[in-house]
Design a protein around this motif. Structure first.
Motif, PDB file in Angstrom:
ATOM      1  N   GLY A  36     -11.826 -29.196 -13.909  1.00 37.19           N
ATOM      2  CA  GLY A  36     -12.479 -30.336 -14.413  1.00 37.19           C
ATOM      3  C   GLY A  36     -12.548 -31.237 -13.359  1.00 37.19           C
ATOM      4  N   ASN A  37     -13.176 -32.397 -13.548  1.00 38.72           N
ATOM      5  CA  ASN A  37     -13.582 -33.462 -12.456  1.00 38.72           C
ATOM      6  C   ASN A  37     -13.496 -34.802 -13.052  1.00 38.72           C
ATOM      7  OD1 ASN A  37     -14.098 -33.853  -9.610  1.00 38.72           O
ATOM      8  ND2 ASN A  37     -16.062 -34.936 -10.510  1.00 38.72           N
ATOM      9  N   ILE A  38     -12.780 -36.008 -12.374  1.00 39.32           N
ATOM     10  CA  ILE A  38     -12.837 -37.274 -12.887  1.00 39.32           C
ATOM     11  C   ILE A  38     -13.503 -38.006 -12.001  1.00 39.32           C
ATOM     12  CG2 ILE A  38     -11.399 -39.238 -13.360  1.00 39.32           C
ATOM     13  CD1 ILE A  38     -10.708 -37.020 -15.469  1.00 39.32           C
ATOM     14  N   GLU A  39     -14.351 -38.629 -12.546  1.00 38.45           N
ATOM     15  CA  GLU A  39     -15.269 -39.687 -11.643  1.00 38.45           C
ATOM     16  C   GLU A  39     -14.839 -40.986 -11.382  1.00 38.45           C
ATOM     17  OE1 GLU A  39     -19.255 -40.112 -13.384  1.00 38.45           O
ATOM     18  OE2 GLU A  39     -19.733 -37.809 -13.178  1.00 38.45           O
ATOM     19  N   LYS A  40     -15.066 -41.530 -10.229  1.00 35.27           N
ATOM     20  CA  LYS A  40     -14.432 -42.835  -9.945  1.00 35.27           C
ATOM     21  C   LYS A  40     -14.830 -43.877 -10.876  1.00 35.27           C
ATOM     22  CE  LYS A  40     -14.866 -46.097  -5.966  1.00 35.27           C
ATOM     23  NZ  LYS A  40     -15.689 -46.401  -4.833  1.00 35.27           N
ATOM     24  N   GLU A  41     -13.791 -44.920 -11.171  1.00 36.01           N
ATOM     25  CA  GLU A  41     -13.711 -45.968 -11.946  1.00 36.01           C
ATOM     26  C   GLU A  41     -13.636 -45.508 -13.452  1.00 36.01           C
ATOM     27  OE1 GLU A  41     -13.817 -48.992 -11.024  1.00 36.01           O
ATOM     28  OE2 GLU A  41     -14.044 -48.669  -8.898  1.00 36.01           O
ATOM     29  N   THR A  42     -13.125 -44.335 -13.569  1.00 26.82           N
ATOM     30  CA  THR A  42     -13.221 -43.809 -14.982  1.00 26.82           C
ATOM     31  C   THR A  42     -11.632 -44.149 -15.454  1.00 26.82           C
ATOM     32  OG1 THR A  42     -14.345 -41.832 -14.734  1.00 26.82           O
ATOM     33  CG2 THR A  42     -12.823 -41.486 -16.483  1.00 26.82           C
ATOM     34  N   LEU A  43     -11.251 -44.531 -16.738  1.00 24.93           N
ATOM     35  CA  LEU A  43     -10.151 -44.908 -17.027  1.00 24.93           C
ATOM     36  C   LEU A  43      -9.354 -43.516 -17.075  1.00 24.93           C
ATOM     37  CD1 LEU A  43      -7.951 -46.894 -18.027  1.00 24.93           C
ATOM     38  CD2 LEU A  43      -8.756 -46.402 -20.535  1.00 24.93           C
ATOM     39  N   VAL A  44      -8.217 -43.557 -16.136  1.00 21.02           N
ATOM     40  CA  VAL A  44      -7.262 -42.571 -16.280  1.00 21.02           C
ATOM     41  C   VAL A  44      -6.310 -42.605 -17.416  1.00 21.02           C
ATOM     42  CG1 VAL A  44      -5.804 -41.129 -14.986  1.00 21.02           C
ATOM     43  CG2 VAL A  44      -7.745 -42.087 -13.846  1.00 21.02           C
ATOM     44  N   VAL A  45      -5.442 -43.780 -17.366  1.00 18.48           N
ATOM     45  CA  VAL A  45      -4.528 -43.926 -18.423  1.00 18.48           C
ATOM     46  C   VAL A  45      -4.329 -45.347 -18.600  1.00 18.48           C
ATOM     47  CG1 VAL A  45      -2.702 -43.741 -16.878  1.00 18.48           C
ATOM     48  CG2 VAL A  45      -2.046 -43.477 -19.031  1.00 18.48           C
ATOM     49  N   ALA A  46      -4.285 -45.897 -19.794  1.00 20.85           N
ATOM     50  CA  ALA A  46      -4.078 -47.263 -20.358  1.00 20.85           C
ATOM     51  C   ALA A  46      -2.544 -47.521 -20.351  1.00 20.85           C
ATOM     52  CB  ALA A  46      -4.787 -47.511 -21.797  1.00 20.85           C
ATOM     53  N   LYS A  47      -2.371 -48.905 -20.124  1.00 16.03           N
ATOM     54  CA  LYS A  47      -1.059 -49.295 -20.310  1.00 16.03           C
ATOM     55  C   LYS A  47      -0.227 -49.171 -21.577  1.00 16.03           C
ATOM     56  CE  LYS A  47       1.939 -53.437 -19.321  1.00 16.03           C
ATOM     57  NZ  LYS A  47       1.903 -55.050 -18.991  1.00 16.03           N
ATOM     58  N   GLY A  48       0.925 -48.700 -21.550  1.00 14.84           N
ATOM     59  CA  GLY A  48       1.422 -48.179 -22.865  1.00 14.84           C
ATOM     60  C   GLY A  48       1.178 -46.939 -23.620  1.00 14.84           C
ATOM     61  N   GLU A  49       0.092 -46.239 -22.897  1.00 12.04           N
ATOM     62  CA  GLU A  49      -0.249 -44.940 -23.653  1.00 12.04           C
ATOM     63  C   GLU A  49       0.658 -43.775 -23.050  1.00 12.04           C
ATOM     64  OE1 GLU A  49      -4.030 -41.790 -23.124  1.00 12.04           O
ATOM     65  OE2 GLU A  49      -3.803 -44.032 -22.131  1.00 12.04           O
ATOM     66  N   VAL A  50       1.198 -43.033 -23.877  1.00 10.66           N
ATOM     67  CA  VAL A  50       2.154 -41.927 -23.631  1.00 10.66           C
ATOM     68  C   VAL A  50       1.474 -40.913 -22.690  1.00 10.66           C
ATOM     69  CG1 VAL A  50       3.506 -40.019 -24.763  1.00 10.66           C
ATOM     70  CG2 VAL A  50       3.352 -42.336 -25.792  1.00 10.66           C
ATOM     71  N   VAL A  51       2.314 -40.470 -21.765  1.00 12.81           N
ATOM     72  CA  VAL A  51       1.583 -39.487 -20.727  1.00 12.81           C
ATOM     73  C   VAL A  51       1.965 -38.230 -21.339  1.00 12.81           C
ATOM     74  CG1 VAL A  51       1.804 -38.810 -18.411  1.00 12.81           C
ATOM     75  CG2 VAL A  51       2.202 -41.159 -18.861  1.00 12.81           C
ATOM     76  N   ASP A  52       0.814 -37.724 -22.021  1.00 14.18           N
ATOM     77  CA  ASP A  52       0.939 -36.320 -22.668  1.00 14.18           C
ATOM     78  C   ASP A  52       0.782 -35.081 -21.497  1.00 14.18           C
ATOM     79  OD1 ASP A  52      -1.782 -36.258 -22.201  1.00 14.18           O
ATOM     80  OD2 ASP A  52      -1.990 -36.694 -24.252  1.00 14.18           O
ATOM     81  N   ALA A  53       0.684 -34.122 -21.878  1.00 16.98           N
ATOM     82  CA  ALA A  53       0.628 -32.929 -20.991  1.00 16.98           C
ATOM     83  C   ALA A  53      -0.536 -32.943 -20.122  1.00 16.98           C
ATOM     84  CB  ALA A  53       0.872 -31.391 -21.521  1.00 16.98           C
ATOM     85  N   GLU A  54      -1.602 -33.440 -20.674  1.00 15.29           N
ATOM     86  CA  GLU A  54      -3.107 -33.581 -20.283  1.00 15.29           C
ATOM     87  C   GLU A  54      -2.999 -34.504 -19.202  1.00 15.29           C
ATOM     88  OE1 GLU A  54      -6.606 -32.383 -18.932  1.00 15.29           O
ATOM     89  OE2 GLU A  54      -5.312 -31.011 -20.304  1.00 15.29           O
ATOM     90  N   LYS A  55      -2.760 -35.881 -19.603  1.00 14.72           N
ATOM     91  CA  LYS A  55      -2.732 -37.062 -18.781  1.00 14.72           C
ATOM     92  C   LYS A  55      -1.706 -36.716 -17.708  1.00 14.72           C
ATOM     93  CE  LYS A  55      -5.109 -39.919 -21.051  1.00 14.72           C
ATOM     94  NZ  LYS A  55      -6.571 -40.489 -20.556  1.00 14.72           N
ATOM     95  N   PHE A  56      -0.631 -36.097 -17.692  1.00 15.67           N
ATOM     96  CA  PHE A  56       0.209 -35.820 -16.728  1.00 15.67           C
ATOM     97  C   PHE A  56      -0.536 -34.974 -15.638  1.00 15.67           C
ATOM     98  CE2 PHE A  56       3.786 -33.399 -14.937  1.00 15.67           C
ATOM     99  CZ  PHE A  56       4.586 -34.258 -14.463  1.00 15.67           C
ATOM    100  N   LEU A  57      -1.222 -33.838 -16.021  1.00 15.77           N
ATOM    101  CA  LEU A  57      -1.781 -33.127 -15.086  1.00 15.77           C
ATOM    102  C   LEU A  57      -2.979 -34.133 -14.052  1.00 15.77           C
ATOM    103  CD1 LEU A  57      -2.460 -29.651 -16.654  1.00 15.77           C
ATOM    104  CD2 LEU A  57      -1.114 -29.987 -14.889  1.00 15.77           C
ATOM    105  N   VAL A  58      -3.487 -34.826 -15.121  1.00 13.35           N
ATOM    106  CA  VAL A  58      -4.765 -35.599 -14.404  1.00 13.35           C
ATOM    107  C   VAL A  58      -3.751 -36.723 -13.453  1.00 13.35           C
ATOM    108  CG1 VAL A  58      -6.240 -37.624 -14.596  1.00 13.35           C
ATOM    109  CG2 VAL A  58      -6.238 -35.688 -16.224  1.00 13.35           C
ATOM    110  N   LEU A  59      -2.682 -37.310 -13.568  1.00 10.93           N
ATOM    111  CA  LEU A  59      -1.940 -37.964 -12.903  1.00 10.93           C
ATOM    112  C   LEU A  59      -1.352 -37.399 -11.611  1.00 10.93           C
ATOM    113  CD1 LEU A  59      -0.284 -40.276 -15.569  1.00 10.93           C
ATOM    114  CD2 LEU A  59      -1.820 -41.162 -13.966  1.00 10.93           C
TER     115      LEU A  59
END
Length: 682
Positions: free
Chosen positions: A224-247
């Motif tokens: 997959g691909n994340i484009e520039k200026e896309t919200l990656v993670v919001a403040k207070g949001e739990v870093v789940d397995a998918e978010k963790f991989l993105v980060l």
């Protein structure tokens, strides 16, 4: 040119420290990772603590190691197996079959059965060589797909279980014979076929591995691909397995793509500035609060070496496997510095080292908190390191603090103890056991750097040592005097918080120079004959003064530490040999005072100042006649005040309040020594 050389010589100590500072900074920076550091800390299953994070550039979401491992395994399990076939073998086997069949089959068989058996034998050969006969049995799954190559060209595909293994030949023969009611000829047919059957399939490992590598090389490391200026993670949001991989993907891209060659040099410069600042703070601390250490190049080298050694060992462990980070016994550092210097310097150097390690360790805040707390506990709990029980107890306390603090961090992060990684506690226990290695390490450092610790001082304080035994034999009065001074000095040191062990050893050895001419000192004149009666006052003073020089020579010959030799040098400071000076003044109008003055130097520490006071008081106390409490008080005040007037303590780090406390101890001790008992009737 001469002026330049002279300036360099005069400032050689500072030049050495500058070179040491630069060299250590370069070595530490060399060990650091040379990439940009992602400024956000995050963990899987924890809330995102920073502000909303938007993609700073386009980046691909990288697959996890587990995903890539599964994908590689799937490709390996399903890749084609390549076998080479010799197509001519089947025809040769048929020819040999026709030639040998008649001889192999009994003559009593009817013509009908003969032709039937011949035809079914040919069918068996066709069945065996439909795909081919393997040259050996291979450990492949039955469902693996295989490609059969003839002259390196793929002829057909099949499944591995379609290929005939040599162990399957007999069962194929019997199945055809059973099916056609010809089992009476099983033995003869089996013997015939085993005589003529020849394998025609061989496994081509080179081609198989080559095609497998091609398939593995086609694996995509991104999903997959994340484009520039896309919200990656919001403040207070739990870093789940998918978010963790993105980060993790963003972090990896940030640390590799963004940092080009120009940025690399900027990173090195930035690391150099920070490391240099940390080491500079340590040098400034030594310059302001530990001047004697700062002026000793060996001690400064020792401090810098140990800091670098801890960073080097930690770097090696991180490069091997970061999960073993807590096995490194960082608390050895404050233990060593406390043993050779003091607690304050040990804690300061420990904090500097942990701050530097914060650049390279994972979860740096947690690591630094644990190590600083453990360092503080080390400084507060470890006392009298030469006592083995104290070291074991302190190491146990340090390990317990590690475990408690890590447990607290884990609960804060996870919110539960169900997933607690008990394995980490084993690393803390191993760290504690490694910390016990400090004892042999201290011994090694004493030999390498010529330093002295409380462990060595304890050994030197044993009155059965060779040198003290020699003193007790050659100058028993001086030995007894040294024991008395040691007791007075130790009590005085305890009163003001000085190093009691060091001052006791210094007191025991301060007069060893009197062994050269023992009878010239009153405490050793047991016969009532005074050899000074035959000498001039100047000659007598020279012999008395020389016991300091002789003591230094004897101490160096017997490899006594410099810290102990300092007591021999300074216990008389620059005072006068007053008795013989007054005798000379009676005989001559003009007297050179230098002939009756000790060479010094003056005491330059609390411990050496205390020894001077105790030595003078104990020696002069022998002249007290009919001592009373009032006489003793006046006597102590007079001797020490005279030393103050002469400026003997100007270089010592000792206050008037501490001197008053020492006077109080000396008065009490002398009063106990000279306490008059009642006379008992005879």
């Amino acid at each position: 040119m001469r002026d330049l050389v002279n300036n360099l010589y005069r400032n050689h100590s500072l030049i050495y420290k500058a070179l040491l500072f630069i060299f250590t900074t370069v070595l530490i920076v060399y060990l650091f990772p040379k990439s940009g550091k992602f400024k956000y800390n995050f963990e899987k299953g924890k809330p995102w603590q920073s502000e909303n994070l938007y993609a700073p550039f386009d980046f691909a979401i990288k697959k996890s190691d587990e995903e890539l491992k599964k994908e590689r395994q799937a490709i390996s399990d399903n890749s084609l197996l390549y076998f080479n076939i010799d197509a001519s073998i089947a025809g040769k086997v048929k020819e040999r079959y026709e030639e040998k069949f008649e001889n192999a089959i009994s003559d009593t068989i009817s013509n009908g059965h003969y032709r039937l058996l011949l035809r079914h034998g040919e069918k068996i050969i066709d069945d065996l060589y439909e795909y081919g006969v393997l040259d050996e049995n291979y450990e492949f799954s039955k469902e693996r797909r295989v490609a059969i190559l003839e002259d390196r060209v793929e002829k057909e595909e099949a499944l591995y279980f379609n290929l005939v293994k040599q162990g399957d030949v007999k069962s194929i023969i019997e199945s055809v014979l059973v099916e056609n009611d010809l089992m009476d000829y099983s033995t003869d047919m089996t013997a015939l076929f085993f005589d003529i059957i020849e394998p025609n399939l061989t496994f081509d490992k080179a081609i198989t591995d080559s095609f497998l590598k091609e398939e593995l090389d086609k694996i995509s490391y991104a999903r997959g691909n994340i484009e520039k200026e896309t919200l990656v993670v919001a403040k207070g949001e739990v870093v789940d397995a998918e978010k963790f991989l993105v980060l993790k993907s963003l972090q990896s891209e940030f640390e590799t793509q963004v940092w080009n060659e120009t940025s690399y040099y900027w990173v090195v410069v930035a690391y150099t500035i920070l490391v240099a600042l940390a080491l500079l703070m340590l040098l400034l601390f030594l310059r302001k609060y530990r001047l004697t250490v700062f002026e000793n190049n060996t001690k400064v080298t020792f401090i810098f070496f140990n800091i670098f050694l801890m960073i080097f060992i930690t770097t090696l462990v991180i490069n091997y496997n970061a999960k073993y980070i807590y096995v490194v016994p960082i608390c050895i550092l404050p233990l060593i510095f406390k043993a050779f210097f003091d607690a304050r310097l040990g804690l300061f150097a420990h904090v500097i080292t942990v701050l530097l390690l914060g650049f390279i360790v994972p979860n740096s805040y947690e690591y630094m908190f644990l190590q600083i707390i453990a360092g503080i506990v080390t400084i507060l709990t470890v006392s009298e390191l030469y006592k083995r029980a104290n070291l074991f107890i302190s190491v146990g306390q340090i390990t317990l603090i590690y475990i408690i603090a890590y447990f607290a961090f884990f609960v804060i992060h996870e919110g539960t103890i169900e997933t607690l990684e008990w394995e980490t506690f084993i690393w803390f226990i191993l760290c504690g056991l490694a910390t016990l290695f400090v004892q042999p390490l201290i011994y090694a450092y004493e030999k390498i750097f010529g330093l002295v610790s409380d462990v060595s001082l304890l050994e030197l304080s044993d009155t059965n040592t060779k040198l003290l035994k020699e003193l007790s034999n050659k100058a028993p009065g001086t030995f007894h005097h040294s024991l008395n001074v040691a007791n007075l000095a130790e009590a005085s040191a305890n009163e003001i918080g000085a190093n009691a062990m060091l001052i006791r050893v210094g007191a025991l050895y301060h007069d060893i120079g009197k062994m050269v001419n023992p009878t010239y000192f009153t405490e050793n004149q047991s016969t009532g004959i005074n050899p000074h009666d035959e000498l001039s006052s100047k000659e007598s003073a020279k012999i008395i003064i020389e016991h300091v020089i002789d003591g230094i020579e004897i101490a160096k010959k017997n490899n006594l530490p410099d810290r102990v030799i300092d007591f021999i040098r300074t216990h008389h400071g620059t005072s006068l040999v007053y008795y013989f000076y007054q005798q000379e003044k009676k005989d001559f109008n003009e007297v050179d005072k230098d002939d009756f003055t000790y060479p010094g130097p003056k005491p330059f520490s609390k411990e050496t100042a205390i020894l001077m006071m105790c030595d003078s008081v104990e020696a002069a106390s022998k002249s007290l006649k009919e001592p009373t409490s009032t006489k003793i008080d006046a006597f102590v005040e007079n001797i020490i005040d005279k030393q103050i007037e002469e400026g003997q303590f100007l270089n010592a780090d000792i206050t008037f309040r501490e001197i008053q406390s020492i006077k109080k101890v000396l008065k009490l001790k002398l009063a106990n020594i000279y306490h008059l008992r009642i006379e008992y009737p005879e």
